[in-house]
Design a protein around this motif. Structure first.
Motif, short mmCIF file in Angstrom:
data_model
loop_
_atom_site.label_atom_id
_atom_site.label_comp_id
_atom_site.label_asym_id
_atom_site.label_seq_id
_atom_site.Cartn_x
_atom_site.Cartn_y
_atom_site.Cartn_z
N ARG A 200 33.47 12.02 2.78
CA ARG A 200 32.68 12.94 3.62
C ARG A 200 32.85 12.60 5.09
O ARG A 200 32.97 13.49 5.94
CB ARG A 200 31.20 12.88 3.24
CG ARG A 200 30.88 13.46 1.89
CD ARG A 200 29.44 14.00 1.85
NE ARG A 200 28.48 13.07 2.43
CZ ARG A 200 27.83 12.13 1.77
NH1 ARG A 200 28.01 12.02 0.46
NH2 ARG A 200 26.99 11.33 2.38
N LEU A 201 32.88 11.31 5.37
CA LEU A 201 33.05 10.89 6.77
C LEU A 201 34.37 11.40 7.33
O LEU A 201 34.43 11.96 8.42
CB LEU A 201 32.97 9.37 6.86
CG LEU A 201 33.14 8.77 8.26
CD1 LEU A 201 32.07 9.27 9.20
CD2 LEU A 201 33.12 7.24 8.19
N TRP B 265 36.28 13.83 6.13
CA TRP B 265 36.33 15.29 6.12
C TRP B 265 35.52 15.86 7.28
O TRP B 265 35.98 16.74 8.01
CB TRP B 265 35.78 15.81 4.79
CG TRP B 265 36.08 17.26 4.59
CD1 TRP B 265 37.19 17.79 4.01
CD2 TRP B 265 35.27 18.36 5.01
NE1 TRP B 265 37.11 19.15 4.04
CE2 TRP B 265 35.96 19.54 4.65
CE3 TRP B 265 34.05 18.47 5.66
CZ2 TRP B 265 35.46 20.80 4.90
CZ3 TRP B 265 33.55 19.73 5.92
CH2 TRP B 265 34.25 20.88 5.54
N ALA B 266 34.32 15.33 7.45
CA ALA B 266 33.44 15.89 8.47
C ALA B 266 33.97 15.68 9.87
O ALA B 266 33.86 16.55 10.73
CB ALA B 266 32.04 15.29 8.35
N SER B 267 34.59 14.52 10.11
CA SER B 267 35.07 14.28 11.47
C SER B 267 36.23 15.21 11.79
O SER B 267 36.33 15.73 12.91
CB SER B 267 35.46 12.81 11.64
OG SER B 267 36.50 12.46 10.75
N HIS C 215 36.92 18.13 10.17
CA HIS C 215 36.34 19.47 10.21
C HIS C 215 35.62 19.71 11.53
O HIS C 215 35.70 20.80 12.11
CB HIS C 215 35.37 19.63 9.05
CG HIS C 215 34.54 20.87 9.10
ND1 HIS C 215 35.04 22.10 8.75
CD2 HIS C 215 33.26 21.08 9.47
CE1 HIS C 215 34.09 23.01 8.90
NE2 HIS C 215 33.00 22.41 9.34
N GLY C 216 34.94 18.69 12.01
CA GLY C 216 34.23 18.83 13.27
C GLY C 216 35.15 19.13 14.43
O GLY C 216 34.93 20.08 15.17
N ILE C 217 36.20 18.33 14.55
CA ILE C 217 37.15 18.58 15.63
C ILE C 217 37.74 19.97 15.53
O ILE C 217 37.80 20.73 16.49
CB ILE C 217 38.28 17.53 15.60
CG1 ILE C 217 37.78 16.20 16.14
CG2 ILE C 217 39.47 18.00 16.42
CD1 ILE C 217 38.87 15.22 16.43
N SER D 89 36.62 22.56 14.04
CA SER D 89 35.67 23.65 14.22
C SER D 89 35.35 23.84 15.69
O SER D 89 35.22 24.96 16.17
CB SER D 89 34.39 23.41 13.41
OG SER D 89 33.56 22.48 14.06
N LEU E 10 43.29 10.89 14.50
CA LEU E 10 42.04 10.56 13.82
C LEU E 10 42.31 10.15 12.37
O LEU E 10 41.72 9.18 11.86
CB LEU E 10 41.09 11.75 13.88
CG LEU E 10 39.66 11.48 13.45
CD1 LEU E 10 39.04 10.37 14.27
CD2 LEU E 10 38.82 12.75 13.57
N GLY F 128 31.70 16.77 16.76
CA GLY F 128 32.00 17.60 15.60
C GLY F 128 31.05 17.34 14.45
O GLY F 128 30.44 18.25 13.90
N ILE F 129 30.93 16.06 14.10
CA ILE F 129 30.03 15.70 13.01
C ILE F 129 28.62 16.17 13.31
O ILE F 129 27.95 16.80 12.49
CB ILE F 129 30.03 14.18 12.78
CG1 ILE F 129 31.30 13.76 12.05
CG2 ILE F 129 28.81 13.76 11.97
CD1 ILE F 129 31.25 12.36 11.51
N MET G 57 26.72 8.07 9.55
CA MET G 57 28.09 8.55 9.71
C MET G 57 28.57 8.37 11.14
O MET G 57 29.69 7.89 11.37
CB MET G 57 28.18 10.02 9.31
CG MET G 57 28.10 10.23 7.81
SD MET G 57 28.39 11.95 7.34
CE MET G 57 30.12 11.90 6.96
#
Lengths: 199, 199
Positions: free
Chosen positions: A155-156, A158-160, A162-164, A166, A188, B163-164, B184
């Motif tokens: 999740r960490l 993926w989220a980082s 995905h965050g960038i 997005s 990253l 992002g997160i 996170m």
DNA sequence: ATACGAATTGAACAACGTTCAATATCAAGG
DNA sequence: CCTTGATATTGAACGTTGTTCAATTCGTAT
């Protein structure tokens, strides 16, 4: 006038969803209006409310198809020798999908229900599968990692990413800060891999 | 009726901005309507269009104040012995700000101009200052890093954390994937620090 | 053939951002 | 003090939007 003979209910439903998807893909989520969808499928606006609860539900169905498409793209990523390459391949697939389907992806990110409600369970299931792809690779990095820790780590990562992506994709605040996206995501991923490889 | 004596133009402007900010903070961006702002300041809707080009401009002004507030929070972060601690302190400040001002921050993230236009330069300047805080810490990690590389690295760190946190804060897709946010972000900062410290 | 249930319609409603002719007020000049 | 010109303010109006619902029309079963 009731034209039950022309299309059955299920056909009508998918017609509406596809019309909505076409509109979103071409002109963005904000152009997806009840009247326009109705016109495109040759029915009256009111008919949509016989098929869906809201326009929100219709938007959710469009987003569901987008998530499905991304999931399919993930499944077509060829296997790699090293887990690092595998993660990079996954990230590349993610990036090229979001840039190939900019408006659809944007719709997924920016959509908000009008009446606040918990996200449907199939939504979460889809996301779970996405992160599952990452988690699977993590077992190759660190086979001894506990299930929970692996899930968290996935999740960490993926989220980082995905965050960038997005932030880059959305027309929002910080777009200028995430250029070039490709290199940033690549770096990253590398950082995450380094961290996983022991140190 | 023209009530030029009650408030001068500049007063009226800040009255409108503050009213809008109050509405956003309490009820969210989607409740910020021309009619409601007008009612709160005791003027007619049309008056707002004498003060601002759009509602979009008004929303931008609200977001500007939010960015300012975050910047002020950053400047009040006490100095730390190690750069690692400094980064953590910055991240913590960021997280507590966004959670203390959830709706205002959400407005910043989700706002979209109706007519697409490049973001104003002061917007970018504000963001530059934010990232500047990170970049400054990076000099302590790696004094030899070139200016450009340091700026890039700062953007990478900032964007991944932003992002997160934005995914977590936004009511969007992936909220469930970024829990717990605090841990996170903390872990992500650590990973960045490790990467900076050589390995 | 008739009747019942359901699909479909399109007018209607409330809310939105925005515009603009009309009006009210202020500041200056005679 | 009054007149004039400029400007601030108004609120009704327009074109959107999502959504509702009585009326209508059709398919199907009796």
């Amino acid at each position: 006038m009731a034209r039950r003979s022309e299309h059955k209910r299920s056909e009508l439903t998918t017609m509406a969803i596809k019309a909505a998807e076409r509109i979103v893909a071409n002109d963005g989520l904000e152009q997806m209006s009840a009247r326009r969808i109705a016109k495109e499928i040759g029915y009256a606006p009111g008919t949509l409310y016989n098929l869906f609860e809201d326009l929100d539900e219709l938007a959710l169905r469009v987003n569901a198809r987008t998530l499905d498409a991304l999931l399919r793209a993930f499944e077509e990523v060829p296997p790699c020798d090293t887990p690092r390459d595998a993660l990079h391949a996954l990230a590349d697939s993610y990036l090229s999908f979001t840039s190939d389907n900019r408006r659809l992806w944007d719709a997924l990110l920016t959509f908000r229900r009008n009446k606040p409600a918990p996200p449907p369970q199939w939504y979460l299931a889809h996301l779970g599968k996405l992160v599952g792809h990452v988690a699977e690779i993590l077992t190759r990095f660190r086979p001894t990692l506990s299930e929970a820790e692996r899930a968290y780590r996935a999740r960490l990562i993926w989220a980082s990413i995905h965050g960038i992506s997005s932030v880059a994709n959305a027309g929002s605040v910080a777009r200028s800060l995430v250029t070039p996206v490709d290199r940033m995501v690549h770096d990253l991923v590398d950082i995450h891999c380094n961290s996983l490889e022991g140190r």
